[in-house]
Design a protein around this motif. Structure first.
Motif, PDB file in Angstrom:
ATOM      1  N   PHE A  10      -8.491   8.235   6.304  1.00 51.53           N
ATOM      2  CA  PHE A  10      -8.294   6.762   6.532  1.00 51.53           C
ATOM      3  C   PHE A  10      -9.703   6.072   6.889  1.00 51.53           C
ATOM      4  CE2 PHE A  10      -8.059   3.707  10.081  1.00 51.53           C
ATOM      5  CZ  PHE A  10      -6.893   3.045   9.758  1.00 51.53           C
ATOM      6  N   HIS A  11     -10.652   6.925   7.470  1.00 51.29           N
ATOM      7  CA  HIS A  11     -11.850   6.245   7.763  1.00 51.29           C
ATOM      8  C   HIS A  11     -12.829   6.090   6.379  1.00 51.29           C
ATOM      9  CE1 HIS A  11     -16.388   7.201   9.353  1.00 51.29           C
ATOM     10  NE2 HIS A  11     -16.107   5.957   9.278  1.00 51.29           N
ATOM     11  N   TYR A 111      -5.891  -4.858  -6.154  1.00 49.90           N
ATOM     12  CA  TYR A 111      -6.766  -3.647  -5.872  1.00 49.90           C
ATOM     13  C   TYR A 111      -6.587  -3.630  -4.087  1.00 49.90           C
ATOM     14  CZ  TYR A 111     -10.364  -0.044  -4.595  1.00 49.90           C
ATOM     15  OH  TYR A 111     -10.876   1.014  -3.989  1.00 49.90           O
ATOM     16  N   GLU A 112      -6.844  -4.866  -3.530  1.00 49.03           N
ATOM     17  CA  GLU A 112      -6.910  -4.872  -2.079  1.00 49.03           C
ATOM     18  C   GLU A 112      -5.371  -4.633  -1.582  1.00 49.03           C
ATOM     19  OE1 GLU A 112      -8.603  -9.250  -2.010  1.00 49.03           O
ATOM     20  OE2 GLU A 112      -9.619  -8.232  -0.666  1.00 49.03           O
ATOM     21  N   ILE A 113      -4.347  -5.097  -2.296  1.00 48.73           N
ATOM     22  CA  ILE A 113      -3.138  -4.862  -1.851  1.00 48.73           C
ATOM     23  C   ILE A 113      -2.820  -3.174  -1.762  1.00 48.73           C
ATOM     24  CG2 ILE A 113      -0.708  -5.076  -2.544  1.00 48.73           C
ATOM     25  CD1 ILE A 113      -1.531  -7.900  -3.386  1.00 48.73           C
ATOM     26  N   THR A 114      -3.356  -2.620  -2.795  1.00 50.89           N
ATOM     27  CA  THR A 114      -3.046  -1.201  -2.631  1.00 50.89           C
ATOM     28  C   THR A 114      -3.854  -0.648  -1.383  1.00 50.89           C
ATOM     29  OG1 THR A 114      -5.006  -0.261  -4.153  1.00 50.89           O
ATOM     30  CG2 THR A 114      -2.791  -1.073  -5.198  1.00 50.89           C
ATOM     31  N   ARG A 115      -5.165  -1.033  -1.403  1.00 56.86           N
ATOM     32  CA  ARG A 115      -5.539  -0.229  -0.148  1.00 56.86           C
ATOM     33  C   ARG A 115      -5.290  -0.651   1.093  1.00 56.86           C
ATOM     34  NH1 ARG A 115      -7.100   3.657  -2.577  1.00 56.86           N
ATOM     35  NH2 ARG A 115      -9.137   3.742  -3.535  1.00 56.86           N
ATOM     36  N   TYR A 116      -4.934  -1.980   1.362  1.00 53.60           N
ATOM     37  CA  TYR A 116      -4.194  -2.159   2.604  1.00 53.60           C
ATOM     38  C   TYR A 116      -2.927  -1.845   2.991  1.00 53.60           C
ATOM     39  CZ  TYR A 116      -8.039  -5.505   3.830  1.00 53.60           C
ATOM     40  OH  TYR A 116      -9.375  -5.745   4.087  1.00 53.60           O
ATOM     41  N   GLY A 117      -2.030  -1.568   1.691  1.00 51.54           N
ATOM     42  CA  GLY A 117      -0.929  -1.220   1.957  1.00 51.54           C
ATOM     43  C   GLY A 117      -0.848   0.248   2.414  1.00 51.54           C
ATOM     44  N   THR A 118      -1.824   1.155   1.612  1.00 52.12           N
ATOM     45  CA  THR A 118      -2.157   2.577   2.274  1.00 52.12           C
ATOM     46  C   THR A 118      -2.511   2.772   3.390  1.00 52.12           C
ATOM     47  OG1 THR A 118      -2.467   3.033  -0.184  1.00 52.12           O
ATOM     48  CG2 THR A 118      -3.205   4.533   1.363  1.00 52.12           C
ATOM     49  N   LEU A 119      -3.574   1.855   3.932  1.00 53.48           N
ATOM     50  CA  LEU A 119      -4.117   2.073   5.137  1.00 53.48           C
ATOM     51  C   LEU A 119      -3.234   1.603   6.223  1.00 53.48           C
ATOM     52  CD1 LEU A 119      -7.675   0.501   4.316  1.00 53.48           C
ATOM     53  CD2 LEU A 119      -7.362   2.879   5.318  1.00 53.48           C
ATOM     54  N   ARG A 121       0.011   2.077   6.033  1.00 53.68           N
ATOM     55  CA  ARG A 121       0.873   3.261   6.257  1.00 53.68           C
ATOM     56  C   ARG A 121       0.328   4.290   7.100  1.00 53.68           C
ATOM     57  NH1 ARG A 121       5.366   1.806   5.687  1.00 53.68           N
ATOM     58  NH2 ARG A 121       5.904   1.309   3.837  1.00 53.68           N
ATOM     59  N   TRP A 122      -0.897   4.564   6.697  1.00 54.08           N
ATOM     60  CA  TRP A 122      -1.759   5.660   7.363  1.00 54.08           C
ATOM     61  C   TRP A 122      -1.662   5.450   8.818  1.00 54.08           C
ATOM     62  CZ3 TRP A 122      -5.792   6.806   3.080  1.00 54.08           C
ATOM     63  CH2 TRP A 122      -5.351   7.522   2.082  1.00 54.08           C
ATOM     64  N   ALA A 123      -1.881   4.046   8.993  1.00 54.58           N
ATOM     65  CA  ALA A 123      -2.319   3.640  10.719  1.00 54.58           C
ATOM     66  C   ALA A 123      -0.760   3.945  11.151  1.00 54.58           C
ATOM     67  CB  ALA A 123      -2.643   2.485  10.514  1.00 54.58           C
ATOM     68  N   GLU A 124       0.182   3.580  10.615  1.00 53.42           N
ATOM     69  CA  GLU A 124       1.562   3.905  11.106  1.00 53.42           C
ATOM     70  C   GLU A 124       1.776   5.453  11.426  1.00 53.42           C
ATOM     71  OE1 GLU A 124       3.838   0.329   8.957  1.00 53.42           O
ATOM     72  OE2 GLU A 124       4.246   2.259   8.391  1.00 53.42           O
ATOM     73  N   VAL A 125       1.525   6.107  10.360  1.00 56.59           N
ATOM     74  CA  VAL A 125       1.630   7.707  10.631  1.00 56.59           C
ATOM     75  C   VAL A 125       0.593   8.148  11.781  1.00 56.59           C
ATOM     76  CG1 VAL A 125       1.278   9.823   9.637  1.00 56.59           C
ATOM     77  CG2 VAL A 125       2.322   8.097   8.264  1.00 56.59           C
ATOM     78  N   ALA A 131      -4.142  -1.309  14.921  1.00 54.72           N
ATOM     79  CA  ALA A 131      -4.834  -1.161  13.734  1.00 54.72           C
ATOM     80  C   ALA A 131      -3.517  -1.498  12.694  1.00 54.72           C
ATOM     81  CB  ALA A 131      -5.324   0.072  13.217  1.00 54.72           C
ATOM     82  N   VAL A 132      -2.240  -1.087  12.813  1.00 57.95           N
ATOM     83  CA  VAL A 132      -1.348  -1.640  12.094  1.00 57.95           C
ATOM     84  C   VAL A 132      -1.217  -3.114  11.654  1.00 57.95           C
ATOM     85  CG1 VAL A 132       1.213  -1.593  11.494  1.00 57.95           C
ATOM     86  CG2 VAL A 132       0.174   0.439  12.234  1.00 57.95           C
ATOM     87  N   LYS A 133      -1.322  -3.917  12.760  1.00 57.95           N
ATOM     88  CA  LYS A 133      -1.346  -5.295  13.138  1.00 57.95           C
ATOM     89  C   LYS A 133      -2.069  -5.843  12.108  1.00 57.95           C
ATOM     90  CE  LYS A 133       1.420  -5.647  17.343  1.00 57.95           C
ATOM     91  NZ  LYS A 133       0.951  -5.016  18.412  1.00 57.95           N
ATOM     92  N   LEU A 134      -3.480  -5.357  12.369  1.00 60.30           N
ATOM     93  CA  LEU A 134      -4.489  -6.012  11.550  1.00 60.30           C
ATOM     94  C   LEU A 134      -4.636  -5.686  10.144  1.00 60.30           C
ATOM     95  CD1 LEU A 134      -7.353  -4.708  14.391  1.00 60.30           C
ATOM     96  CD2 LEU A 134      -7.029  -7.028  13.764  1.00 60.30           C
ATOM     97  N   LEU A 135      -4.216  -4.832   9.757  1.00 68.00           N
ATOM     98  CA  LEU A 135      -4.159  -4.560   8.389  1.00 68.00           C
ATOM     99  C   LEU A 135      -2.915  -5.026   7.768  1.00 68.00           C
ATOM    100  CD1 LEU A 135      -4.684  -0.603   8.755  1.00 68.00           C
ATOM    101  CD2 LEU A 135      -6.300  -2.052   7.668  1.00 68.00           C
ATOM    102  N   ASP A 136      -1.908  -5.212   8.497  1.00 67.90           N
ATOM    103  CA  ASP A 136      -0.637  -6.067   7.975  1.00 67.90           C
ATOM    104  C   ASP A 136      -0.933  -7.546   7.829  1.00 67.90           C
ATOM    105  OD1 ASP A 136       2.137  -5.983   7.106  1.00 67.90           O
ATOM    106  OD2 ASP A 136       2.311  -7.382   8.766  1.00 67.90           O
ATOM    107  N   ALA A 137      -1.864  -7.992   8.829  1.00 71.02           N
ATOM    108  CA  ALA A 137      -2.250  -9.600   8.577  1.00 71.02           C
ATOM    109  C   ALA A 137      -2.977  -9.795   7.187  1.00 71.02           C
ATOM    110  CB  ALA A 137      -3.103  -9.832   9.770  1.00 71.02           C
TER     111      ALA A 137
END
Ligand code: FE
Ligand code: FE
Ligand code: FE
Length: 166
Positions: A10-11, A111-119, A121-125, A131-137
């Protein structure tokens, strides 16, 4: 050797997108200057303002995980931006320029959509709700930008480029 787990991944990925967003922030004014239609110029301007906010959101996510905001070279975004510069140089002054620029910009958004989508999901896990809220926005903004670019391509840039080919 330190254990490599999901929080490390994640980091590292956060550093990747942080580098990418800052590279995009630098590239957007050049794309704006390259664009022919005022609507596309305006879209690049608006997304530059959004990108500034997105960088601040990433800084907040670094804070949440207790790390310094720091980028790590992303060869993918460097390559995507370089391709955009190629299109601008090769199609300068031609009817297909905006269609090519939109395609380049959509490669960035995807590219950004793949990265934010993954991040996200990982923040959820990892149970990091803020962090989920920030990444989702940001994910939502990147998707909206992608759709807006599709609309600009459909309504003007592609027909303009195709018409000139006849
Ligand atoms: Fe972005
Ligand atoms: Fe990358
Ligand atoms: Fe974007």
């Amino acid at each position: 050797m330190a254990e490599k787990t999901l929080d490390k991944l994640f980091h590292d990925t956060l550093k990747d997108i942080y580098y990418a967003e800052r590279a995009i922030l630098k590239a957007l004014p050049k794309m704006k200057r390259g664009a022919q239609s005022p609507e596309l110029q305006q879209a690049f301007d608006q997304h530059k303002a959004e990108t500034e906010t997105q960088i601040e959101r990433l800084q907040q996510v670094f804070e949440i995980i207790g790390k310094r905001a720091q980028g790590k070279t992303c060869p993918a975004i460097d390559g995507i931006i370089e391709e955009g510069e190629e299109v601008m140089a090769e199609y300068k002054g031609t009817p297909a320029l905006d269609a090519g620029l939109i395609a380049a910009a959509q490669a960035v958004e995807h590219y950004e959509i793949t990265r934010y989508g993954t991040l996200k999901r990982w923040a959820e896990v990892l149970g990091m709700d803020d962090a989920v809220k920030l990444l989702d926005a940001t994910l939502q903004e990147e998707s909206d930008t992608d759709e807006k670019l599709t609309a600009l391509a459909d309504s003007a840039a592609n027909p303009h480029a195709a018409q000139a080919a006849e």
